[in-house]
Design a protein around this motif. Structure first.
Motif, PDB file in Angstrom:
ATOM      1  N   SER A  23       0.825  -1.223   0.000  1.00  0.00           N
ATOM      2  CA  SER A  23       0.000   0.000   0.000  1.00  0.00           C
ATOM      3  C   SER A  23       0.858   1.272   0.000  1.00  0.00           C
ATOM      4  O   SER A  23       0.514   2.260  -0.637  1.00  0.00           O
ATOM      5  CB  SER A  23      -0.902   0.038   1.233  1.00  0.00           C
ATOM      6  N   TRP A  24       1.960   1.257   0.740  1.00  0.00           N
ATOM      7  CA  TRP A  24       2.756   2.475   0.914  1.00  0.00           C
ATOM      8  C   TRP A  24       3.387   2.929  -0.408  1.00  0.00           C
ATOM      9  O   TRP A  24       3.312   4.109  -0.765  1.00  0.00           O
ATOM     10  CB  TRP A  24       3.855   2.234   1.957  1.00  0.00           C
ATOM     11  N   ALA A  25       4.031   2.009  -1.112  1.00  0.00           N
ATOM     12  CA  ALA A  25       4.780   2.393  -2.315  1.00  0.00           C
ATOM     13  C   ALA A  25       3.874   2.481  -3.542  1.00  0.00           C
ATOM     14  O   ALA A  25       4.146   3.237  -4.462  1.00  0.00           O
ATOM     15  CB  ALA A  25       5.905   1.395  -2.584  1.00  0.00           C
ATOM     16  N   SER A  26       2.793   1.707  -3.528  1.00  0.00           N
ATOM     17  CA  SER A  26       1.908   1.569  -4.686  1.00  0.00           C
ATOM     18  C   SER A  26       2.701   0.914  -5.824  1.00  0.00           C
ATOM     19  O   SER A  26       3.942   0.888  -5.786  1.00  0.00           O
ATOM     20  CB  SER A  26       1.306   2.909  -5.138  1.00  0.00           C
ATOM     21  N   ALA A  42      -6.584  -0.390  -0.968  1.00  0.00           N
ATOM     22  CA  ALA A  42      -6.861   0.560  -2.054  1.00  0.00           C
ATOM     23  C   ALA A  42      -7.511   1.832  -1.517  1.00  0.00           C
ATOM     24  O   ALA A  42      -7.725   2.790  -2.254  1.00  0.00           O
ATOM     25  CB  ALA A  42      -7.736  -0.091  -3.118  1.00  0.00           C
ATOM     26  N   SER A  43      -7.805   1.821  -0.206  1.00  0.00           N
ATOM     27  CA  SER A  43      -8.333   3.028   0.463  1.00  0.00           C
ATOM     28  C   SER A  43      -7.292   4.138   0.489  1.00  0.00           C
ATOM     29  O   SER A  43      -7.626   5.283   0.762  1.00  0.00           O
ATOM     30  CB  SER A  43      -8.709   2.702   1.912  1.00  0.00           C
ATOM     31  N   LYS A  44      -6.047   3.821   0.239  1.00  0.00           N
ATOM     32  CA  LYS A  44      -4.963   4.784   0.364  1.00  0.00           C
ATOM     33  C   LYS A  44      -4.666   5.403  -1.014  1.00  0.00           C
ATOM     34  O   LYS A  44      -5.504   6.091  -1.527  1.00  0.00           O
ATOM     35  CB  LYS A  44      -3.744   4.107   0.997  1.00  0.00           C
ATOM     36  N   TYR A  45      -3.470   5.157  -1.573  1.00  0.00           N
ATOM     37  CA  TYR A  45      -3.109   5.866  -2.803  1.00  0.00           C
ATOM     38  C   TYR A  45      -3.915   5.429  -4.022  1.00  0.00           C
ATOM     39  O   TYR A  45      -4.119   6.215  -4.941  1.00  0.00           O
ATOM     40  CB  TYR A  45      -1.619   5.695  -3.097  1.00  0.00           C
ATOM     41  N   ILE A  46      -4.326   4.155  -4.070  1.00  0.00           N
ATOM     42  CA  ILE A  46      -5.023   3.685  -5.267  1.00  0.00           C
ATOM     43  C   ILE A  46      -6.295   4.509  -5.476  1.00  0.00           C
ATOM     44  O   ILE A  46      -6.548   5.038  -6.553  1.00  0.00           O
ATOM     45  CB  ILE A  46      -5.361   2.175  -5.147  1.00  0.00           C
ATOM     46  N   GLY A  47      -7.104   4.634  -4.426  1.00  0.00           N
ATOM     47  CA  GLY A  47      -8.287   5.499  -4.492  1.00  0.00           C
ATOM     48  C   GLY A  47      -7.848   6.956  -4.575  1.00  0.00           C
ATOM     49  O   GLY A  47      -8.255   7.695  -5.467  1.00  0.00           O
ATOM     50  N   GLY A  48      -7.034   7.353  -3.609  1.00  0.00           N
ATOM     51  CA  GLY A  48      -6.364   8.641  -3.690  1.00  0.00           C
ATOM     52  C   GLY A  48      -7.196   9.860  -3.330  1.00  0.00           C
ATOM     53  O   GLY A  48      -6.675  10.977  -3.379  1.00  0.00           O
ATOM     54  N   HIS A  49      -8.466   9.704  -2.996  1.00  0.00           N
ATOM     55  CA  HIS A  49      -9.306  10.863  -2.696  1.00  0.00           C
ATOM     56  C   HIS A  49     -10.045  10.718  -1.370  1.00  0.00           C
ATOM     57  O   HIS A  49     -11.014  11.436  -1.111  1.00  0.00           O
ATOM     58  CB  HIS A  49     -10.299  11.109  -3.830  1.00  0.00           C
ATOM     59  N   ARG A 105     -11.319   5.783 -11.338  1.00  0.00           N
ATOM     60  CA  ARG A 105     -11.087   7.214 -11.486  1.00  0.00           C
ATOM     61  C   ARG A 105      -9.783   7.612 -10.786  1.00  0.00           C
ATOM     62  O   ARG A 105      -8.968   8.350 -11.335  1.00  0.00           O
ATOM     63  CB  ARG A 105     -12.252   8.011 -10.901  1.00  0.00           C
ATOM     64  N   GLY A 106      -9.607   7.100  -9.569  1.00  0.00           N
ATOM     65  CA  GLY A 106      -8.386   7.420  -8.825  1.00  0.00           C
ATOM     66  C   GLY A 106      -7.137   6.972  -9.560  1.00  0.00           C
ATOM     67  O   GLY A 106      -6.132   7.685  -9.614  1.00  0.00           O
ATOM     68  N   LEU A 107      -7.200   5.772 -10.157  1.00  0.00           N
ATOM     69  CA  LEU A 107      -6.021   5.213 -10.829  1.00  0.00           C
ATOM     70  C   LEU A 107      -5.494   6.120 -11.936  1.00  0.00           C
ATOM     71  O   LEU A 107      -4.289   6.156 -12.194  1.00  0.00           O
ATOM     72  CB  LEU A 107      -6.359   3.849 -11.450  1.00  0.00           C
ATOM     73  N   ARG A 108      -6.405   6.839 -12.604  1.00  0.00           N
ATOM     74  CA  ARG A 108      -5.975   7.649 -13.746  1.00  0.00           C
ATOM     75  C   ARG A 108      -4.936   8.689 -13.373  1.00  0.00           C
ATOM     76  O   ARG A 108      -4.143   9.109 -14.217  1.00  0.00           O
ATOM     77  CB  ARG A 108      -7.193   8.324 -14.396  1.00  0.00           C
ATOM     78  N   THR A 109      -4.959   9.138 -12.120  1.00  0.00           N
ATOM     79  CA  THR A 109      -3.964  10.138 -11.710  1.00  0.00           C
ATOM     80  C   THR A 109      -2.938   9.567 -10.738  1.00  0.00           C
ATOM     81  O   THR A 109      -2.101  10.319 -10.219  1.00  0.00           O
ATOM     82  CB  THR A 109      -4.657  11.348 -11.029  1.00  0.00           C
ATOM     83  N   LEU A 110      -2.979   8.255 -10.503  1.00  0.00           N
ATOM     84  CA  LEU A 110      -2.044   7.667  -9.528  1.00  0.00           C
ATOM     85  C   LEU A 110      -0.577   8.016  -9.812  1.00  0.00           C
ATOM     86  O   LEU A 110       0.139   8.466  -8.913  1.00  0.00           O
ATOM     87  CB  LEU A 110      -2.244   6.142  -9.457  1.00  0.00           C
ATOM     88  N   PRO A 111      -0.104   7.847 -11.067  1.00  0.00           N
ATOM     89  CA  PRO A 111       1.330   8.113 -11.299  1.00  0.00           C
ATOM     90  C   PRO A 111       1.725   9.546 -10.955  1.00  0.00           C
ATOM     91  O   PRO A 111       2.753   9.761 -10.295  1.00  0.00           O
ATOM     92  CB  PRO A 111       1.502   7.829 -12.797  1.00  0.00           C
ATOM     93  N   ILE A 112       0.926  10.528 -11.353  1.00  0.00           N
ATOM     94  CA  ILE A 112       1.348  11.917 -11.077  1.00  0.00           C
ATOM     95  C   ILE A 112       1.103  12.285  -9.623  1.00  0.00           C
ATOM     96  O   ILE A 112       1.848  13.086  -9.051  1.00  0.00           O
ATOM     97  CB  ILE A 112       0.698  12.944 -12.036  1.00  0.00           C
ATOM     98  N   ARG A 113       0.088  11.704  -9.001  1.00  0.00           N
ATOM     99  CA  ARG A 113      -0.099  11.970  -7.573  1.00  0.00           C
ATOM    100  C   ARG A 113       1.098  11.453  -6.780  1.00  0.00           C
ATOM    101  O   ARG A 113       1.579  12.100  -5.854  1.00  0.00           O
ATOM    102  CB  ARG A 113      -1.395  11.322  -7.066  1.00  0.00           C
ATOM    103  N   MET A 114       1.565  10.250  -7.129  1.00  0.00           N
ATOM    104  CA  MET A 114       2.689   9.675  -6.377  1.00  0.00           C
ATOM    105  C   MET A 114       3.932  10.550  -6.503  1.00  0.00           C
ATOM    106  O   MET A 114       4.667  10.749  -5.529  1.00  0.00           O
ATOM    107  CB  MET A 114       2.987   8.249  -6.862  1.00  0.00           C
ATOM    108  N   GLY A 146      -3.203   8.817   2.011  1.00  0.00           N
ATOM    109  CA  GLY A 146      -3.265   8.488   0.584  1.00  0.00           C
ATOM    110  C   GLY A 146      -4.142   9.418  -0.222  1.00  0.00           C
ATOM    111  O   GLY A 146      -4.156   9.362  -1.443  1.00  0.00           O
ATOM    112  N   GLY A 147      -4.908  10.289   0.444  1.00  0.00           N
ATOM    113  CA  GLY A 147      -5.736  11.246  -0.276  1.00  0.00           C
ATOM    114  C   GLY A 147      -4.969  12.529  -0.544  1.00  0.00           C
ATOM    115  O   GLY A 147      -3.762  12.634  -0.294  1.00  0.00           O
ATOM    116  N   HIS A 148      -5.684  13.559  -1.046  1.00  0.00           N
ATOM    117  CA  HIS A 148      -5.004  14.807  -1.379  1.00  0.00           C
ATOM    118  C   HIS A 148      -4.615  15.570  -0.129  1.00  0.00           C
ATOM    119  O   HIS A 148      -3.728  16.415  -0.146  1.00  0.00           O
ATOM    120  CB  HIS A 148      -5.907  15.678  -2.260  1.00  0.00           C
ATOM    121  N   GLU A 149      -5.287  15.302   1.005  1.00  0.00           N
ATOM    122  CA  GLU A 149      -5.130  16.144   2.188  1.00  0.00           C
ATOM    123  C   GLU A 149      -4.003  15.645   3.093  1.00  0.00           C
ATOM    124  O   GLU A 149      -3.748  14.457   3.194  1.00  0.00           O
ATOM    125  CB  GLU A 149      -6.445  16.219   2.980  1.00  0.00           C
TER     126      GLU A 149
END
Ligand SMILES: *Cc1c(COP(=O)(O)O)cnc(C)c1O
Length: 395
Positions: free
Chosen positions: A190-193, A211-218, A258-267, A337-340
């Motif tokens: 979960s941490w590294a994705s 997937a509650s963390k970075y995968i969802g991301g929001h 939806r979250g996955l689409r921005t996963l690479p740039i969010r990370m 894992g969210g934006h906040e």
């Protein structure tokens, strides 16, 4: 960093973007896959129903088994992790418990690295022990200790970096030892994705995620996933998945897609901001230690980047409760894992850990504070922390 036989991690962000950009055409030419928000699927004829029941045709029958929206998410995650198959769950803990319960039986022994996610630890200490599965804990940084512990075990459970103290392990070496001894290896990634660590390529058998963390991301969905070979994921699917029933819902799968689409740039953004904040903290006189795997000259073996979650320790000059209350961008809250941006002082978790229902000796100093560095911008976040530290000085 890449010894022969190990995965070459060439620009993981570009690779992930390519996987995520490819989409079949959906119904109505929709650019986003519609949600199959339905419990059951009807058959056109008796003949089709019989063909399906005979196993001659694979198609959705009932959402607890197979749902197209959930399946799409599973396929994307399998591709990102480099696995053949994946199964989506209603939470990370459902994924973890199912991945383990599908393979262990009474009398078996599990080996687990120290400092895993606290609820995984509680699962081992309560449920697994009640079903007569013993669990031995080893320091995953100590390869020889792992080598001594593994012979005769059924399953080796890893998390790298670990929760709170962010210990990193040489995942490829540990997975290799497990394979030598015929021990099934499972890792919480979960941490590294999959953007920053691909454990299947390092030789691990099964990858689990919250997937509650970075995968969802929001911060708007609780979900989990198990990824691996067709055979191993098939075992989880056939032995346990429909019966424990912790199935991912179609709507949550849609949010995850939806979250996955921005996963690479969010990370990449979490990585940059967290490194900035961690480096500033490391220079601060009131900070005694920073637990972040990216502060050395090279990244630990197997990791190609770092995420937004790390911890640090204050000396006695800081009142940690006042520090937490003085923060404005960093909200007091669990998960990540969210934006906040979020903050959790270990001392408050230890209050819970000491309670009557707890099975855990938390093992982290009460001077430790965990941060999730979100997407608000590194300068604003560091200003927030620096000001809160000044306001929290004990005079
Ligand atoms: C949150 C978390 C879990 C549990 O996931 P849920 O989706 O909350 O069930 C497991 N492992 C790690 C490392 C986590 O942070």
């Amino acid at each position: 960093m890449n010894a022969p036989g190990r995965a070459t991690i060439a620009d993981p962000v570009a690779r992930a973007m390519q996987i995520l950009a490819h989409d079949e055409t959906h119904a109505y030419e929709a650019v986003v896959p519609p949600i199959a928000q339905t419990s059951l699927f009807t058959f056109a004829s008796y003949a089709e129903m019989e063909e399906t029941y005979r196993g001659l045709k694979t198609r959705p029958v009932y959402t607890r088994g197979l749902n197209p929206t959930v399946r799409l998410f599973e396929e994307k995650m399998a591709a990102l992790e480099g696995g053949e198959d994946a199964l989506g769950f209603a939470s990370g803990m459902a994924a973890i418990s199912s991945a383990i319960l599908a393979f262990v039986q009474p009398g078996d022994r599990v080996v687990c690295v120290e400092h895993v996610y606290p609820d995984a630890y509680r699962l081992f200490e309560t449920y697994l022990k009640s079903m007569k599965v013993s669990v031995d804990y080893v320091d995953g940084r100590d390869v020889e200790a792992v080598r001594r512990a593994l012979p005769g075990a059924r399953l080796f459970y890893m998390e790298s970096p670990t929760s709170w103290l962010m210990h990193t392990h040489d995942v490829a070496t540990l997975a290799g030892i497990a394979r030598e001894h015929g021990v099934l290896s499972v890792i919480d990634n979960s941490w590294a994705s999959p953007i920053f660590q691909q454990p299947l390529a390092l030789g691990v058998d099964l990858v689990v995620h919250s997937a509650s963390k970075y995968i969802g991301g929001h911060s708007d969905v609780v979900a989990g996933i198990v990824i691996g070979s067709r055979e191993l994921v098939g075992t989880v699917r056939s032995r346990i998945y429909p019966y424990l029933g912790g199935k991912l819902s179609p709507f949550d799968a849609w949010l995850l897609l939806r979250g996955l689409r921005t996963l690479p740039i969010r990370m990449k953004a979490h990585e940059a901001s967290a490194l900035h904040v961690a480096r500033q903290l490391a220079l601060h006189p009131a900070v005694t230690e920073v637990y972040h795997p990216g502060l050395g000259n090279t990244l630990p073996e197997g990791l190609s980047g770092t995420s937004g979650l790390f911890a640090f320790a204050f000396d006695d000059s800081i009142d940690i409760a006042r520090f937490a209350d003085a923060l404005t961008f960093f909200k007091l809250g669990v998960s990540w894992g969210g934006h906040e941006s979020l903050v959790v002082p270990a001392q408050v978790v230890r209050v819970q850990a000491a309670g009557p229902n707890s099975a855990i000796d938390f093992g982290v100093s009460e001077r430790v504070v965990r941060l999730h560095v979100g997407l608000e911008g590194q300068d604003a976040l560091w200003s927030d922390l620096a000001r809160a530290i000044e306001e929290a000085r004990r005079d």
